[in-house]
Enzyme design. Sequence first.
Site, PDB file in Angstrom:
ATOM      1  N   PHE A 127      75.312  34.002  99.256  1.00  0.00           N
ATOM      2  CA  PHE A 127      76.938  34.520  99.419  1.00  0.00           C
ATOM      3  C   PHE A 127      77.330  32.731  99.983  1.00  0.00           C
ATOM      4  O   PHE A 127      76.876  32.465 101.016  1.00  0.00           O
ATOM      5  CB  PHE A 127      77.220  35.334  99.908  1.00  0.00           C
ATOM      6  CG  PHE A 127      78.662  35.818 100.256  1.00  0.00           C
ATOM      7  CD1 PHE A 127      79.234  36.374  98.824  1.00  0.00           C
ATOM      8  CD2 PHE A 127      79.363  35.130 100.977  1.00  0.00           C
ATOM      9  CE1 PHE A 127      80.353  36.481  99.562  1.00  0.00           C
ATOM     10  CE2 PHE A 127      80.896  35.323 101.315  1.00  0.00           C
ATOM     11  CZ  PHE A 127      81.447  35.996 100.119  1.00  0.00           C
ATOM     12  N   ASP A 196      69.729  39.136 105.245  1.00  0.00           N
ATOM     13  CA  ASP A 196      71.727  39.871 105.337  1.00  0.00           C
ATOM     14  C   ASP A 196      72.086  40.963 104.040  1.00  0.00           C
ATOM     15  O   ASP A 196      71.237  40.664 102.829  1.00  0.00           O
ATOM     16  CB  ASP A 196      72.658  38.700 104.796  1.00  0.00           C
ATOM     17  CG  ASP A 196      74.021  39.023 104.703  1.00  0.00           C
ATOM     18  OD1 ASP A 196      74.519  39.890 104.113  1.00  0.00           O
ATOM     19  OD2 ASP A 196      74.794  37.609 104.649  1.00  0.00           O
ATOM     20  N   TYR A 221      82.063  47.219 104.866  1.00  0.00           N
ATOM     21  CA  TYR A 221      82.819  47.165 104.491  1.00  0.00           C
ATOM     22  C   TYR A 221      83.181  47.549 102.932  1.00  0.00           C
ATOM     23  O   TYR A 221      83.748  47.787 102.279  1.00  0.00           O
ATOM     24  CB  TYR A 221      85.161  46.354 104.460  1.00  0.00           C
ATOM     25  CG  TYR A 221      84.306  44.803 104.649  1.00  0.00           C
ATOM     26  CD1 TYR A 221      83.978  44.693 102.952  1.00  0.00           C
ATOM     27  CD2 TYR A 221      84.359  44.355 105.407  1.00  0.00           C
ATOM     28  CE1 TYR A 221      83.630  42.938 102.962  1.00  0.00           C
ATOM     29  CE2 TYR A 221      83.403  42.861 104.841  1.00  0.00           C
ATOM     30  CZ  TYR A 221      83.379  42.357 104.386  1.00  0.00           C
ATOM     31  OH  TYR A 221      83.491  41.371 103.675  1.00  0.00           O
ATOM     32  N   LYS A 222      81.952  47.098 102.306  1.00  0.00           N
ATOM     33  CA  LYS A 222      81.086  47.405 100.752  1.00  0.00           C
ATOM     34  C   LYS A 222      80.718  48.561 100.667  1.00  0.00           C
ATOM     35  O   LYS A 222      81.084  49.832 100.992  1.00  0.00           O
ATOM     36  CB  LYS A 222      80.107  46.240 100.216  1.00  0.00           C
ATOM     37  CG  LYS A 222      80.747  44.754 100.820  1.00  0.00           C
ATOM     38  CD  LYS A 222      80.476  44.000 100.836  1.00  0.00           C
ATOM     39  CE  LYS A 222      80.908  42.633 100.637  1.00  0.00           C
ATOM     40  NZ  LYS A 222      80.253  41.496 101.236  1.00  0.00           N
ATOM     41  N   ARG A 372      81.225  41.432  86.790  1.00  0.00           N
ATOM     42  CA  ARG A 372      80.497  42.375  88.269  1.00  0.00           C
ATOM     43  C   ARG A 372      81.066  44.226  88.552  1.00  0.00           C
ATOM     44  O   ARG A 372      82.034  44.341  88.476  1.00  0.00           O
ATOM     45  CB  ARG A 372      80.147  41.911  89.307  1.00  0.00           C
ATOM     46  CG  ARG A 372      79.547  41.855  90.317  1.00  0.00           C
ATOM     47  CD  ARG A 372      79.225  40.899  91.903  1.00  0.00           C
ATOM     48  NE  ARG A 372      80.695  41.387  92.601  1.00  0.00           N
ATOM     49  CZ  ARG A 372      80.580  40.821  93.484  1.00  0.00           C
ATOM     50  NH1 ARG A 372      79.781  40.647  94.929  1.00  0.00           N
ATOM     51  NH2 ARG A 372      81.882  42.146  94.356  1.00  0.00           N
TER      52      ARG A 372
HETATM   53  C1  LIG Z   1      80.446  40.020 101.552  1.00  0.00           C
HETATM   54  C2  LIG Z   1      79.261  38.862 102.209  1.00  0.00           C
HETATM   55  C3  LIG Z   1      79.633  38.325 102.899  1.00  0.00           C
HETATM   56  C4  LIG Z   1      81.223  38.534 104.307  1.00  0.00           C
HETATM   57  O1  LIG Z   1      81.661  37.710 105.381  1.00  0.00           O
HETATM   58  P1  LIG Z   1      82.567  38.175 106.161  1.00  0.00           P
HETATM   59  O2  LIG Z   1      82.594  37.056 107.142  1.00  0.00           O
HETATM   60  O3  LIG Z   1      82.760  39.614 105.788  1.00  0.00           O
HETATM   61  O4  LIG Z   1      83.813  37.431 105.446  1.00  0.00           O
HETATM   62  C5  LIG Z   1      78.972  37.708 103.951  1.00  0.00           C
HETATM   63  N1  LIG Z   1      77.862  37.323 103.149  1.00  0.00           N
HETATM   64  C6  LIG Z   1      77.422  37.845 102.372  1.00  0.00           C
HETATM   65  C7  LIG Z   1      76.180  37.616 101.307  1.00  0.00           C
HETATM   66  C8  LIG Z   1      78.135  38.663 101.463  1.00  0.00           C
HETATM   67  O5  LIG Z   1      78.388  39.337 100.477  1.00  0.00           O
END
Ligand SMILES: *Cc1c(COP(=O)(O)O)cnc(C)c1O
Length: 397
Positions: A127, A196, A221-222, A372
């Site tokens: 990500f 992560d 939040y997921k 997705r």
């Molecule tokens: C959703 C997600 C994020 C989100 O980061 P924020 O700081 O909350 O915007 C970061 N890394 C991964 C792998 C994600 O899936």
Amino acid sequence: MSELALKAEKLDAADELAGVRSQFVLDDVVYLDGNSLGALPVAVPGRVEDVVRRQWGELRIRSWDESGWWTAPERIGDRIAPLVGAAAGQIVVGDSTSINVFKAVVAAVRMAGGSGRDEIVVDATTFPTDGYIASSAARMTGCTVRPVTPAEVPGVLGDRTAAVLLNHVDYRTGRLHDLPALTAAVHAAGAVAVWDLCHSAGALPVGLDEHGVDLAVGCTYKYLNGGPGSPAYLYVRSDLQSRFDSPLPGWNSHAEPFGMRPAYEPAPGALRGRVGTPDILSMLALEAALDVWDADGVSVGAVRAKSLALTDFFLECVASYVPSGRVESVTPVAHAERGSQVALRCADAGDVMARLIERGVVGDFRHPDVLRFGFTPLYVGFADVERAARVLGDLVR
Ligand SMILES: *Cc1c(COP(=O)(O)O)cnc(C)c1O
């Protein structure tokens, strides 16, 4: 009724988590985007109203003590802990995932302790925010970033590796990486493993303590349904806490925050990961959302079993309803390599997703060509899965 619709009915009837759906605010939309923003738990609005009207409105500053605001980051961290296989006292909630990635990667490099260790290995398919922040952390710590695919990680580890930042589940393909084996490889090279968990926490067992993970971050939040922008969390394994040297040493992680001392002295334990004043409204919304996990029969094991059944069934329905060659799954078939989503490559994916959403099937589009679909076992049922694949088939035919 079609054969697959009948099968969905049977699977729903046998589903031990089916009743949990009533704890969420949902309508007749098939919501397959809980891997981006989890649905709203029914208990949250009332709790947030109490936090705002009574705790803030009436108790005002007394709430830092009397309503437990000050200790919320550790308290809620301890509620997330069992969901990711961690004993209490190792997780604090606060800040965004991006910020926690920064804290963890810099702290990992500091922990790895110089002596020629000047490389940060990062998942090249990560990500984006994780990659950007790892690069900046590298520049700040005198390291270079080495982007490789997770499969290539064991081959590039060595005396120069300081830290390795990996995703448990790939956000685009839904591939689940081998956390135990990769963590062991990182340790064998003498480096620090940072995981992560954004796309695995709340969807499948993580086993942080069991597998000796050093540091981990994740969002809430997921699959944890904490609400838009709800605070993320940071895990620091207990035996490493005394060596956790945060690059963001704020007053909230001081050993004596109200001592107002000019010199920084870190607090013991996980709260070393705190920075400044916590985002109480979001944090307490998250706390209320976590109550869903206290219901009878709700466990990460049950969620994982249903998640695999849902994604298996989705792949079966797609194979039956979608003309062959029109979409191609990029999500691994093997259970050991699958998270809780299915990603379908599709030529006109952006347009197809827009039309799916118009027809009440909400997933998301990931650039350039991926549809997705995330499956949150707490509220997605098998009839939802059958309908999503059927509508997709109708649209692309
Ligand atoms: C959703 C997600 C994020 C989100 O980061 P924020 O700081 O909350 O915007 C970061 N890394 C991964 C792998 C994600 O899936």
